[in-house]
Design a protein around this motif. Sequence first.
Motif, PDB file in Angstrom:
ATOM      1  N   UNK A 170      19.577  -8.951  -4.976  1.00 61.61           N
ATOM      2  CA  UNK A 170      19.894  -9.829  -3.679  1.00 61.61           C
ATOM      3  C   UNK A 170      19.263  -9.271  -2.562  1.00 61.61           C
ATOM      4  N   UNK A 171      19.377  -7.926  -2.657  1.00 66.42           N
ATOM      5  CA  UNK A 171      18.298  -7.064  -1.642  1.00 66.42           C
ATOM      6  C   UNK A 171      16.874  -7.447  -1.557  1.00 66.42           C
ATOM      7  N   UNK A 172      16.482  -7.437  -2.804  1.00 64.65           N
ATOM      8  CA  UNK A 172      14.962  -7.686  -3.364  1.00 64.65           C
ATOM      9  C   UNK A 172      14.504  -8.949  -2.761  1.00 64.65           C
ATOM     10  N   UNK A 173      15.365  -9.911  -3.028  1.00 64.41           N
ATOM     11  CA  UNK A 173      15.043 -11.341  -2.577  1.00 64.41           C
ATOM     12  C   UNK A 173      15.103 -11.531  -1.244  1.00 64.41           C
ATOM     13  N   UNK A 174      16.133 -11.001  -0.519  1.00 59.34           N
ATOM     14  CA  UNK A 174      16.241 -11.404   1.025  1.00 59.34           C
ATOM     15  C   UNK A 174      15.619 -10.288   1.934  1.00 59.34           C
ATOM     16  N   UNK A 175      15.464  -9.169   1.465  1.00 60.78           N
ATOM     17  CA  UNK A 175      14.711  -8.056   2.321  1.00 60.78           C
ATOM     18  C   UNK A 175      13.815  -7.276   1.404  1.00 60.78           C
ATOM     19  N   UNK A 176      12.464  -8.049   0.830  1.00 58.68           N
ATOM     20  CA  UNK A 176      11.712  -7.446  -0.203  1.00 58.68           C
ATOM     21  C   UNK A 176      10.944  -6.254   0.741  1.00 58.68           C
ATOM     22  N   UNK A 177      10.863  -5.118  -0.110  1.00 56.42           N
ATOM     23  CA  UNK A 177       9.739  -4.201   0.171  1.00 56.42           C
ATOM     24  C   UNK A 177       8.416  -4.520   0.265  1.00 56.42           C
ATOM     25  N   UNK A 178       7.418  -4.288   1.089  1.00 57.28           N
ATOM     26  CA  UNK A 178       6.099  -4.802   0.917  1.00 57.28           C
ATOM     27  C   UNK A 178       5.406  -3.854  -0.204  1.00 57.28           C
ATOM     28  N   UNK A 179       4.461  -4.703  -0.891  1.00 55.40           N
ATOM     29  CA  UNK A 179       3.759  -4.253  -2.038  1.00 55.40           C
ATOM     30  C   UNK A 179       2.970  -2.996  -1.691  1.00 55.40           C
ATOM     31  N   UNK A 180       2.589  -2.849  -0.361  1.00 59.07           N
ATOM     32  CA  UNK A 180       1.707  -1.656   0.109  1.00 59.07           C
ATOM     33  C   UNK A 180       2.725  -0.268   0.150  1.00 59.07           C
ATOM     34  N   UNK A 181       3.725  -0.476   0.113  1.00 62.39           N
ATOM     35  CA  UNK A 181       4.874   0.708  -0.155  1.00 62.39           C
ATOM     36  C   UNK A 181       4.898   1.139  -1.545  1.00 62.39           C
ATOM     37  N   UNK A 182       4.329   2.058  -2.074  1.00 62.28           N
ATOM     38  CA  UNK A 182       4.211   2.492  -3.373  1.00 62.28           C
ATOM     39  C   UNK A 182       5.322   3.650  -3.659  1.00 62.28           C
ATOM     40  N   UNK A 183       5.439   3.620  -5.018  1.00 60.89           N
ATOM     41  CA  UNK A 183       6.369   4.755  -5.480  1.00 60.89           C
ATOM     42  C   UNK A 183       8.090   3.992  -5.538  1.00 60.89           C
ATOM     43  N   UNK A 184       8.512   4.195  -6.852  1.00 65.53           N
ATOM     44  CA  UNK A 184       9.882   3.622  -6.939  1.00 65.53           C
ATOM     45  C   UNK A 184      10.957   4.267  -6.005  1.00 65.53           C
ATOM     46  N   UNK A 185      10.908   5.853  -5.766  1.00 74.74           N
ATOM     47  CA  UNK A 185      11.598   6.312  -5.201  1.00 74.74           C
ATOM     48  C   UNK A 185      11.644   5.914  -3.644  1.00 74.74           C
ATOM     49  N   UNK A 186      10.688   5.847  -3.142  1.00 81.63           N
ATOM     50  CA  UNK A 186      10.583   5.197  -1.718  1.00 81.63           C
ATOM     51  C   UNK A 186      11.191   3.867  -1.622  1.00 81.63           C
ATOM     52  N   UNK A 187      10.784   2.894  -2.544  1.00 80.15           N
ATOM     53  CA  UNK A 187      11.373   1.627  -2.436  1.00 80.15           C
ATOM     54  C   UNK A 187      12.720   1.446  -2.613  1.00 80.15           C
ATOM     55  N   UNK A 188      13.209   2.210  -3.608  1.00 78.14           N
ATOM     56  CA  UNK A 188      14.741   2.399  -3.741  1.00 78.14           C
ATOM     57  C   UNK A 188      15.453   2.856  -2.543  1.00 78.14           C
TER      58      UNK A 188
END
Length: 365
Positions: free
Chosen positions: A53-71
């Motif tokens: 739900x968070x990914x669909x409504x407030x997606x993190x831009x692709x330019x932000x790399x790294x799973x840790x940062x995105x999570x």
Amino acid sequence: PASADSGKTEWKNSGRPELDSKKVGHMLFIGGAVATGIGLMGVAAYYIGTYFYLRSKWPVPEEIEGSTVRNLLYLATYYQHLELNHSRALAALKKAMEIIDRNEKTPKDSMAVLDIKVRIAECMYSEGDKRGAEKALKQILPDISKSSRCAETATMAETLLYRAAVVLGSISIDDSRFEDAVSEYGLGLQAVKRLKQHTVAKFDSKSLLEYTEIDNVNLKEAILTAHLAEAFFAQKNISVAETLFQGVLAAVKQHKAHLDVAPRVVTDYRTYKDEWACLDAQAMLFLAKIQNHLGDAEAAAPWIISAKKLAMGKQGLEIPRCIDCTSEILAELGHMAETRGDTKKAILRYREAYENAMLNFRDNQ
């Protein structure tokens, strides 16, 4: 006892299976394991569903790399919009920003990074760190303003300028720096007007989502207009404040008229709040305050009564009670009763206002 022995014998002679303690314990263990498994599956389903739900409504831009940062950013979004814990959101955002600062690949003036910095400032203000929030926003305002002049990033930059203006103006109001508040809210309002031009230019009348986007921009404009009106009222510039609050009511009326033509798309009631209704009540509250300031209690009465009905949900509107707004309205009713010499009713209203304010205080602990 003999009665117990006879009971056991009768149970055995009836042909029913005999249950000993080992069998009972085994059955209870299996039942407990099944219940625990179902519970864990439910918890897992909730968190997996929330993540998507968070990914669909407030997606993190692709330019932000790294799973840790995105999570970490999704975790911060969860605490900003669903769980409402600004302290935990701030911790997650700061941790993400530390990792980004160590990553040389991510541009420090990109819109995604600037958005994170604005979010950090918003959380700092919500946590009471006004000086920290003000310093953080003023450091990045030049970069945001620069991005607003670029066609590719203008829309996002204008949105960030709006959010920064709301925080900076609110800090100035808290510090009684009303001229600064007028200036900061005014700059934010200019940004929203430019954002409105961008949105109208690409408007597609065949899409309901486009109507939603236009409505959201109109809401931002109305919110900043109300903030600006409040700053002028604090400056005792009554005529300008009254004109601006009347403008807010006109914007609310226009919003309702648009709903009759093209109902706004509400994607999820988990985060939905009818901010138009809140603005409506706040504008009527301040128009009542203006009339009371001018000494015309008779003209103030219809405004304050309408505001109370709306804020406390007595017009059939399915909106949650706004504790802050209700407290202010009840306090103003107490002030009006005190002014006309009705001490008993004044005390009653002030007590109700205090109780509502304490509800909000407890909710924010």
